[in-house]
Each structure stands twice: as C-alpha cells, then as structure tokens.
Design an enzyme around this catalytic site. Structure first.
Site, PDB file in Angstrom:
ATOM      1  N   GLY A 168      -2.086   7.144 -13.190  1.00  0.00           N
ATOM      2  CA  GLY A 168      -2.084   7.179 -14.653  1.00  0.00           C
ATOM      3  C   GLY A 168      -1.212   8.277 -15.232  1.00  0.00           C
ATOM      4  O   GLY A 168      -0.491   8.060 -16.205  1.00  0.00           O
TER       5      GLY A 168
ATOM      6  N   GLY B 255       0.352   3.085  -8.299  1.00  0.00           N
ATOM      7  CA  GLY B 255      -0.523   2.732  -7.174  1.00  0.00           C
ATOM      8  C   GLY B 255       0.089   1.689  -6.260  1.00  0.00           C
ATOM      9  O   GLY B 255       0.208   1.885  -5.042  1.00  0.00           O
TER      10      GLY B 255
ATOM     11  N   LYS C  80       2.881  -7.300 -15.225  1.00  0.00           N
ATOM     12  CA  LYS C  80       2.962  -7.670 -16.636  1.00  0.00           C
ATOM     13  C   LYS C  80       3.780  -6.696 -17.477  1.00  0.00           C
ATOM     14  O   LYS C  80       3.725  -5.487 -17.268  1.00  0.00           O
ATOM     15  CB  LYS C  80       1.549  -7.708 -17.220  1.00  0.00           C
ATOM     16  CG  LYS C  80       0.711  -8.848 -16.676  1.00  0.00           C
ATOM     17  CD  LYS C  80      -0.650  -8.790 -17.325  1.00  0.00           C
ATOM     18  CE  LYS C  80      -1.469 -10.029 -16.975  1.00  0.00           C
ATOM     19  NZ  LYS C  80      -2.756  -9.983 -17.680  1.00  0.00           N
TER      20      LYS C  80
ATOM     21  N   ARG D   9      -4.876  13.267  -0.907  1.00  0.00           N
ATOM     22  CA  ARG D   9      -5.118  14.276  -1.943  1.00  0.00           C
ATOM     23  C   ARG D   9      -5.587  15.602  -1.339  1.00  0.00           C
ATOM     24  O   ARG D   9      -5.248  16.664  -1.866  1.00  0.00           O
ATOM     25  CB  ARG D   9      -6.132  13.742  -2.955  1.00  0.00           C
ATOM     26  CG  ARG D   9      -5.485  12.690  -3.833  1.00  0.00           C
ATOM     27  CD  ARG D   9      -6.444  11.980  -4.746  1.00  0.00           C
ATOM     28  NE  ARG D   9      -5.703  11.268  -5.774  1.00  0.00           N
ATOM     29  CZ  ARG D   9      -6.228  10.380  -6.587  1.00  0.00           C
ATOM     30  NH1 ARG D   9      -7.509  10.099  -6.526  1.00  0.00           N
ATOM     31  NH2 ARG D   9      -5.473   9.773  -7.487  1.00  0.00           N
TER      32      ARG D   9
HETATM   33  P1  ADP Z   1       1.974  -0.202 -10.053  1.00  0.00           P
HETATM   34  O1  ADP Z   1       0.533  -0.137  -9.595  1.00  0.00           O
HETATM   35  O2  ADP Z   1       2.901   0.354  -9.030  1.00  0.00           O
HETATM   36  O3  ADP Z   1       2.166   0.425 -11.413  1.00  0.00           O
HETATM   37  P2  ADP Z   1       1.643  -2.880 -11.089  1.00  0.00           P
HETATM   38  O4  ADP Z   1       0.171  -2.745 -10.976  1.00  0.00           O
HETATM   39  O5  ADP Z   1       2.251  -2.916 -12.429  1.00  0.00           O
HETATM   40  O6  ADP Z   1       2.368  -1.750 -10.195  1.00  0.00           O
HETATM   41  O7  ADP Z   1       2.103  -4.240 -10.411  1.00  0.00           O
HETATM   42  C1  ADP Z   1       1.837  -4.597  -9.094  1.00  0.00           C
HETATM   43  C2  ADP Z   1       1.443  -6.042  -8.966  1.00  0.00           C
HETATM   44  O8  ADP Z   1       2.421  -6.931  -9.499  1.00  0.00           O
HETATM   45  C3  ADP Z   1       1.289  -6.424  -7.525  1.00  0.00           C
HETATM   46  O9  ADP Z   1      -0.053  -6.766  -7.281  1.00  0.00           O
HETATM   47  C4  ADP Z   1       2.209  -7.628  -7.352  1.00  0.00           C
HETATM   48  O10 ADP Z   1       1.662  -8.640  -6.538  1.00  0.00           O
HETATM   49  C5  ADP Z   1       2.366  -8.122  -8.760  1.00  0.00           C
HETATM   50  N1  ADP Z   1       3.589  -8.940  -8.904  1.00  0.00           N
HETATM   51  C6  ADP Z   1       4.846  -8.559  -8.708  1.00  0.00           C
HETATM   52  N2  ADP Z   1       5.707  -9.573  -8.890  1.00  0.00           N
HETATM   53  C7  ADP Z   1       4.957 -10.645  -9.213  1.00  0.00           C
HETATM   54  C8  ADP Z   1       5.262 -12.022  -9.519  1.00  0.00           C
HETATM   55  N3  ADP Z   1       6.526 -12.479  -9.533  1.00  0.00           N
HETATM   56  N4  ADP Z   1       4.221 -12.853  -9.794  1.00  0.00           N
HETATM   57  C9  ADP Z   1       2.956 -12.384  -9.780  1.00  0.00           C
HETATM   58  N5  ADP Z   1       2.604 -11.109  -9.507  1.00  0.00           N
HETATM   59  C10 ADP Z   1       3.594 -10.250  -9.216  1.00  0.00           C
END
Ligand code: ADP
Ligand code: MG
Length: 397
Positions: free
Chosen positions: A378, A355, A198, A40
């Site tokens: 965010g 992130g 999710k 940053r």
């Molecule tokens: P971002 O921070 O880029 O928006 P998210 O926080 O939505 O991404 O998702 C990242 C998380 O999703 C990671 O910690 C990863 O381990 C988890 N993940 C991805 N695929 C799976 C899976 N099949 N089962 C469980 N966790 C998963």
C-alpha cells in the site's frame, strides 16, 4: 513528490545507553506458530543490530494484525520474539504493556526488546497524543524503519517523530533512496510499466505517472480497458467499459505531457481461463467475441524490451498478464528478464513494487537483479500516486 532530506543512523551520534524506540514492520504471515515468510524480519534486522552494536537499548515497536485496541494472544507480538531472535542471531526480550516501564528500566546497553503490539492501544491508529506520550516516555530517540507502514499517520509511525529526535532506519533509508532515484529525481528517459487486473485500482497511479515519465507501458487486464476505449473489440476479456472516458482523459494528458503510451498490439487469447488451455496469438484487432486476452504477445514484448533499452530508469507495478496461470506468465517473465539484464548491465535503474508484482518477479527469478524491489504494498502504491506519506513527511527535515 518534492525533494526529501531526512536524518539516518549516520547522523544519530552516540547512542550508548540511550533507549531507542525503533518502529519496525513485524507483521509477518504465520501458519500456527511458524513464520511462513520472514522477509520483513530480515529487513528489520540491520537497523536493530546496528543500534545494539552501538550500545543502545533497542526497543522495537510494531503492530501485528488488526486487534483494534483489544489485547489478545492471537495478536500478541510475543510470538514474533523467537523468530526475530533467530533472524538476528541474538537474544530478544519481550516487554508487555503491563509493567513496561519497570521492564525497560532493567535493560542494559546492547539489549534488544520487542514491545507488545502497538495496536493494543485503540489510540495508536488515531495518532492519539496520549498514546504518543505513552510510547515516548519509554525512549530517548525514535527511529522509523517501517516504510510499509508510513502511509498511515499512527502514533508509532508518525506521532513519535514530532516528540522525539527522529531518524530513518536502514530499511526506510534504502526504500526512500531507491524510490527517490526512480521517480523523485530520476535520470531520463524514464519508463513505467503498469499492469495488473484493473484500471480502477490504479487510476491515481496512471494520472500521476503521465506527468512524470517518458514512456508509459500498459499491460495486464487494464490494457484491455485502454484498447476498448480506443474502439477495439476485446471479446470476453476482463475490461472496465465504464472507464472509457477516464482512459481517454489519461491518454490525452499523456499526449500533452509528451509521455508515450505503449499498448500491446499483439496478445495471447484463450476461450478458457485455466492452466495450459488452447491459445492463439493474434493482433489486437483479431480477438474473437468468445475469447479473453490473458497476456501481452511476443511481438509487443520484444518492442517493449527495445523501449527499455533506450531508458535509464524503470518503475514497475503490476504484471503484464495473468501470470499465476501458465502460459500467461510469458510476457511478464520475458520483460522482467530484459529489465533485469539491463540493470545488471548498468544501463538501467529498476524499481518495482506491489504484492503480485513481487511474486511475479520472484517467479521470473529476477527480483535480486532489479535495483530495488519494494515489498511495501500500500505504501508503495501511494508513493507511485505521488502522495506524501505521513510517516516519511514527519521524518523530513
Ligand atoms: P500488484 O499486486 O502488483 O499491485 P495487481 O493486484 O494490480 O498487481 O494485479 C495482479 C493481478 O492481475 C494478477 O492476479 C493477474 O492475474 C491479474 N491480471 C493480469 N493480467 C490479466 C488479464 N489479462 N486478465 C485477467 N487478469 C489479469
Ligand atoms: Mg495485488
């Protein structure tokens, strides 16, 4: 999101001797007195240096942590002054909220000062006009360079744009231009990769994207919820069974909008969620009741690479698998490398954010080969939801 026009430093005119309030994101992670990631600070540097070189008196405004209106050493921006000076290779002063008027009055053209934490005023986060006025009284011009804080309508991120001549800084400009190219006014076909844990955290992203993109590629844990909604037994996989109807609605909306949804048809499964356990690569219909889907399979990844080859634009949020735990990083790394190669080959504009997504692209070693990687968290997600960000809207002319 509509078409945006905003003024940049190219429009700012002669700033010599003018006091320019520059909102930056200096909210860096620290370990004691050490900045552990100066991304940053490096993003803030070009705008600060450019204005100082043009003879402005540069007054940097930023928040640090969540002091909730209570001043403290823990949340003082005094500790960021030296690290920022090191990144800039210039002297940076510190101005406390006591005696700030007098301190600012002693600054000369070309001087750079960091003002104390904006959130030491409780009214900052409330966009209190008194706090806006307090900040505005120190400056002649406002430059907002903090896209990552633009989803908040705070005094220093939004209010100031209404009371002073307002411009986007270079970081803000780069972010808005890249995001505009990816979803604002993109070249079609457009693909979106949405992964991560999710569906529930990304419902609004999915709903917005189906009407904007030609290909929606679903990976990660959220793909399990889509597969389950289509009647596939996902065993012990992370899955939000209560979202079946929502997912079916999204699939329906996609069909109506001519958006092709790509779900994995082969997957990597394991009985244990740990590093390098025994795994199987199976068709999605062959997941056993005691197995978890932890990554997209190689056949699906290859097919998805072929989809990207037909596309001109890609926007990516969320890893394809549990990439922190090997070997479940395989699909994410492979697809990221394909996107990076297409970008470098000139056929694809690729924008990614989130992130864990940034961490995954760094892990794949391709973050620099994407057109743009947003570290805004965010704000990036809200932008992917098609929302108008108040800090950006206030800059729009
Ligand atoms: P971002 O921070 O880029 O928006 P998210 O926080 O939505 O991404 O998702 C990242 C998380 O999703 C990671 O910690 C990863 O381990 C988890 N993940 C991805 N695929 C799976 C899976 N099949 N089962 C469980 N966790 C998963
Ligand atoms: Mg995350």
């Amino acid at each position: 999101m509509g078409r945006m026009t905003f003024k940049t430093l190219d429009d700012i005119g002669d700033v010599r001797g003018k006091r320019v309030l520059v909102r930056e994101d200096l909210n860096v992670p620290m370990d004691g007195a050490r900045v552990t990631d100066d991304t940053r600070l490096r993003a803030a540097a070009p705008t600060i240096a450019e204005l100082a070189d043009k003879g402005a008196i540069v007054l940097v405004l930023a928040h640090f942590g969540r002091p909730k209106g209570v001043p403290s050493a823990e949340f003082s921006l005094a500790q960021i002054v030296r690290p920022l000076g090191q990144v800039l290779g210039r002297e940076v002063r510190y101005v406390d909220w006591e005696g700030d008027k007098e301190a600012v009055a002693t600054l000369q053209p070309g001087d750079i000062a960091v003002l104390e934490n904006t959130r030491f005023f409780g009214g900052e986060e409330k966009n209190d006009p008194k706090v806006v006025e307090r900040f505005a009284s120190l400056g002649d011009i406002y430059v907002n360079d903090a896209f990552s804080a633009a989803h908040r309508a705070h005094a220093s991120t939004e209010g100031l744009a209404h009371v002073l001549p307002a411009y986007a800084g270079r970081s803000m400009q780069a972010e808005l231009e890249a995001l505009g190219k990816a979803l604002g006014n993109p070249q079609h076909p457009v693909a979106a990769v949405v992964g991560g844990a999710k569906v529930s955290t990304k419902l609004d992203v999915l709903k917005h994207l189906v009407s904007r993109v030609d290909h929606l590629i679903i990976g990660g844990g959220m793909a399990n919820t889509f597969l389950a909604a289509r009647g596939i037994d996902v065993g012990k996989s992370l899955c939000e069974h209560d979202l079946t109807n929502t997912v079916l609605e999204i699939l329906d909306a996609a069909e109506r909008a001519n958006c092709t949804v790509h779900l994995p048809y082969d997957v990597v499964v394991s009985k244990e969620f740990k590093a390098n356990p025994p795994t199987r690569t199976v068709n999605v219909h062959e997941v056993a009741s005691d197995e978890m889907i932890l990554d997209v399979g190689p056949a699906a990844v290859e097919a998805l690479g072929d989809v990207l080859k037909t596309c001109k634009t890609l926007v990516w949020n969320g890893p394809m698998g549990a990439f922190e735990t090997p070997p479940f990083d395989t699909a994410t790394v492979a697809l990221a490398k394909t996107a990076a190669a297409l970008t470098q080959g000139g056929s694809l504009v690729s924008v990614a954010g989130g992130g864990d997504t940034v961490a995954a692209l760094n892990h794949a070693g391709v973050a620099d080969d994407f057109t743009f990687v947003s570290t805004a968290g965010g704000a990036f997600l809200e932008w992917m939801e098609g929302r108008e960000l108040p800090g950006v809207k206030a800059l729009t002319v």
